[in-house]
Design a protein around this motif. Structure first.
Motif, PDB file in Angstrom:
ATOM      1  N   THR A   7       1.008  -1.182   0.036  1.00 47.15           N
ATOM      2  CA  THR A   7      -0.050  -0.033   0.007  1.00 47.15           C
ATOM      3  C   THR A   7       1.013   1.125   0.084  1.00 47.15           C
ATOM      4  O   THR A   7       1.521   1.250   0.687  1.00 47.15           O
ATOM      5  CB  THR A   7      -0.773  -0.112   1.262  1.00 47.15           C
ATOM      6  OG1 THR A   7      -1.570  -1.205   1.425  1.00 47.15           O
ATOM      7  CG2 THR A   7      -1.676   1.099   1.254  1.00 47.15           C
ATOM      8  N   ILE A   8       0.628   2.150  -1.025  1.00 44.68           N
ATOM      9  CA  ILE A   8       1.447   3.366  -1.059  1.00 44.68           C
ATOM     10  C   ILE A   8       0.671   4.566  -1.088  1.00 44.68           C
ATOM     11  O   ILE A   8      -0.499   4.411  -2.044  1.00 44.68           O
ATOM     12  CB  ILE A   8       2.252   3.328  -2.364  1.00 44.68           C
ATOM     13  CG1 ILE A   8       3.290   2.154  -2.511  1.00 44.68           C
ATOM     14  CG2 ILE A   8       3.157   4.673  -2.452  1.00 44.68           C
ATOM     15  CD1 ILE A   8       3.908   1.878  -3.687  1.00 44.68           C
ATOM     16  N   LYS A   9       0.779   5.495  -0.412  1.00 46.11           N
ATOM     17  CA  LYS A   9      -0.156   6.647  -0.446  1.00 46.11           C
ATOM     18  C   LYS A   9       0.675   7.680  -0.995  1.00 46.11           C
ATOM     19  O   LYS A   9       1.898   7.777  -0.722  1.00 46.11           O
ATOM     20  CB  LYS A   9      -0.522   7.134   0.845  1.00 46.11           C
ATOM     21  CG  LYS A   9      -1.395   6.164   1.634  1.00 46.11           C
ATOM     22  CD  LYS A   9      -2.094   6.739   2.870  1.00 46.11           C
ATOM     23  CE  LYS A   9      -3.097   5.792   3.504  1.00 46.11           C
ATOM     24  NZ  LYS A   9      -4.400   6.166   2.828  1.00 46.11           N
ATOM     25  N   ILE A  10       0.203   8.507  -1.748  1.00 44.14           N
ATOM     26  CA  ILE A  10       0.913   9.468  -2.649  1.00 44.14           C
ATOM     27  C   ILE A  10       0.506  10.822  -2.288  1.00 44.14           C
ATOM     28  O   ILE A  10      -0.739  11.124  -2.047  1.00 44.14           O
ATOM     29  CB  ILE A  10       0.899   9.478  -4.213  1.00 44.14           C
ATOM     30  CG1 ILE A  10       1.331   7.759  -4.651  1.00 44.14           C
ATOM     31  CG2 ILE A  10       1.632  10.298  -4.915  1.00 44.14           C
ATOM     32  CD1 ILE A  10       2.522   7.695  -4.432  1.00 44.14           C
ATOM     33  N   ASP A  47     -10.097   6.867  -2.823  1.00 44.11           N
ATOM     34  CA  ASP A  47      -8.871   7.873  -2.630  1.00 44.11           C
ATOM     35  C   ASP A  47      -7.909   7.693  -3.653  1.00 44.11           C
ATOM     36  O   ASP A  47      -7.140   6.888  -3.749  1.00 44.11           O
ATOM     37  CB  ASP A  47      -8.157   7.271  -1.350  1.00 44.11           C
ATOM     38  CG  ASP A  47      -7.061   8.330  -1.017  1.00 44.11           C
ATOM     39  OD1 ASP A  47      -6.773   9.229  -1.850  1.00 44.11           O
ATOM     40  OD2 ASP A  47      -6.478   8.297   0.115  1.00 44.11           O
ATOM     41  N   PRO A  48      -8.097   8.440  -4.658  1.00 45.50           N
ATOM     42  CA  PRO A  48      -7.259   8.321  -5.981  1.00 45.50           C
ATOM     43  C   PRO A  48      -5.711   8.556  -5.548  1.00 45.50           C
ATOM     44  O   PRO A  48      -4.620   8.536  -6.502  1.00 45.50           O
ATOM     45  CB  PRO A  48      -7.554   9.515  -6.882  1.00 45.50           C
ATOM     46  CG  PRO A  48      -8.245  10.495  -5.932  1.00 45.50           C
ATOM     47  CD  PRO A  48      -8.844   9.646  -4.976  1.00 45.50           C
ATOM     48  N   ASN A  49      -5.286   8.831  -4.275  1.00 41.97           N
ATOM     49  CA  ASN A  49      -3.856   9.134  -4.051  1.00 41.97           C
ATOM     50  C   ASN A  49      -3.256   7.830  -3.087  1.00 41.97           C
ATOM     51  O   ASN A  49      -2.333   7.881  -2.696  1.00 41.97           O
ATOM     52  CB  ASN A  49      -3.520  10.165  -2.857  1.00 41.97           C
ATOM     53  CG  ASN A  49      -3.867  11.594  -3.663  1.00 41.97           C
ATOM     54  OD1 ASN A  49      -3.385  11.889  -4.925  1.00 41.97           O
ATOM     55  ND2 ASN A  49      -4.530  12.450  -3.324  1.00 41.97           N
ATOM     56  N   THR A  50      -4.160   6.705  -3.267  1.00 43.47           N
ATOM     57  CA  THR A  50      -3.657   5.413  -2.665  1.00 43.47           C
ATOM     58  C   THR A  50      -3.622   4.486  -3.682  1.00 43.47           C
ATOM     59  O   THR A  50      -4.722   4.112  -4.433  1.00 43.47           O
ATOM     60  CB  THR A  50      -4.736   5.150  -1.430  1.00 43.47           C
ATOM     61  OG1 THR A  50      -4.766   6.099  -0.548  1.00 43.47           O
ATOM     62  CG2 THR A  50      -4.199   3.681  -0.938  1.00 43.47           C
ATOM     63  N   PHE A  51      -2.525   3.759  -3.724  1.00 41.38           N
ATOM     64  CA  PHE A  51      -2.168   2.832  -4.803  1.00 41.38           C
ATOM     65  C   PHE A  51      -1.878   1.573  -3.972  1.00 41.38           C
ATOM     66  O   PHE A  51      -1.264   1.611  -2.638  1.00 41.38           O
ATOM     67  CB  PHE A  51      -1.129   3.137  -5.553  1.00 41.38           C
ATOM     68  CG  PHE A  51      -1.428   4.115  -6.782  1.00 41.38           C
ATOM     69  CD1 PHE A  51      -1.999   3.936  -7.910  1.00 41.38           C
ATOM     70  CD2 PHE A  51      -1.218   5.493  -6.278  1.00 41.38           C
ATOM     71  CE1 PHE A  51      -2.334   4.823  -8.781  1.00 41.38           C
ATOM     72  CE2 PHE A  51      -1.683   6.454  -7.087  1.00 41.38           C
ATOM     73  CZ  PHE A  51      -2.089   6.248  -8.139  1.00 41.38           C
ATOM     74  N   TRP A  83       7.387  11.387  -3.595  1.00 38.26           N
ATOM     75  CA  TRP A  83       5.650  11.477  -3.753  1.00 38.26           C
ATOM     76  C   TRP A  83       5.339  10.890  -2.793  1.00 38.26           C
ATOM     77  O   TRP A  83       3.981  11.093  -2.527  1.00 38.26           O
ATOM     78  CB  TRP A  83       5.407  11.167  -5.202  1.00 38.26           C
ATOM     79  CG  TRP A  83       6.023  11.723  -6.425  1.00 38.26           C
ATOM     80  CD1 TRP A  83       6.777  13.062  -6.475  1.00 38.26           C
ATOM     81  CD2 TRP A  83       6.285  11.304  -7.755  1.00 38.26           C
ATOM     82  NE1 TRP A  83       7.120  13.407  -7.614  1.00 38.26           N
ATOM     83  CE2 TRP A  83       6.754  12.375  -8.558  1.00 38.26           C
ATOM     84  CE3 TRP A  83       5.760  10.223  -8.207  1.00 38.26           C
ATOM     85  CZ2 TRP A  83       7.136  12.311  -9.768  1.00 38.26           C
ATOM     86  CZ3 TRP A  83       5.834   9.988  -9.659  1.00 38.26           C
ATOM     87  CH2 TRP A  83       6.660  11.223 -10.335  1.00 38.26           C
ATOM     88  N   PHE A  84       5.811   9.905  -1.920  1.00 38.23           N
ATOM     89  CA  PHE A  84       5.192   8.958  -1.069  1.00 38.23           C
ATOM     90  C   PHE A  84       4.720  10.011   0.057  1.00 38.23           C
ATOM     91  O   PHE A  84       5.505  10.997   0.392  1.00 38.23           O
ATOM     92  CB  PHE A  84       6.303   8.165  -0.340  1.00 38.23           C
ATOM     93  CG  PHE A  84       6.711   7.083  -1.131  1.00 38.23           C
ATOM     94  CD1 PHE A  84       5.867   6.802  -2.408  1.00 38.23           C
ATOM     95  CD2 PHE A  84       8.042   6.460  -1.079  1.00 38.23           C
ATOM     96  CE1 PHE A  84       6.528   5.504  -3.511  1.00 38.23           C
ATOM     97  CE2 PHE A  84       8.429   5.459  -1.931  1.00 38.23           C
ATOM     98  CZ  PHE A  84       7.590   5.149  -2.983  1.00 38.23           C
TER      99      PHE A  84
END
Length: 113
Positions: A7-10, A47-51, A83-84
């Motif tokens: 899980t990566i939040k940007i 949440d489009p900032n979570t990948f 960007w993280f």
């Protein structure tokens, strides 16, 4: 097989760039790494900032050594690290289904983008 769910939040404003930069790592992994059998990039609908990354490797060595030393990974990491938004969360797992033979049989189909 060794799998990992990441899980990566940007940071806001970098989702498009992150998505684009991640294609190279994902494609390079399944194309150039014999021990990589899957590399999915998923985006959270709410949440489009979570990948999320779902990756499958032959074993831990294929992930921790071969993948992390591959040129496409190094380029990706260098590009996206600023960007993280917080720490990356990673959950290592063992696959249950498909079988190891099933993962190997699917790999050629991953190369048809």
């Amino acid at each position: 097989m060794h799998a990992i769910f990441v899980t990566i939040k940007i940071k806001p404003g970098f989702a498009d760039q992150f998505r684009e930069a991640s294609f190279g790592d994902s494609q390079g992994s399944v194309r150039d790494e014999p021990g990589c059998f899957r590399f999915d990039i998923l985006e959270d609908k709410s949440d489009p900032n979570t990948f999320y990354l779902y990756e499958v490797y032959a074993d831990g060595e294929a992930h921790m050594d071969a993948h992390r030393n591959a040129p496409h990974y190094k380029k990706w990491r260098e590009t996206v690290q600023d960007w993280f938004d917080g720490d990356i969360q990673a959950i290592p797992m063992n696959t249950v289904f498909p079988s190891d033979e099933g993962w190997r049989a699917q790999k050629p189909g991953l190369l048809n983008w």
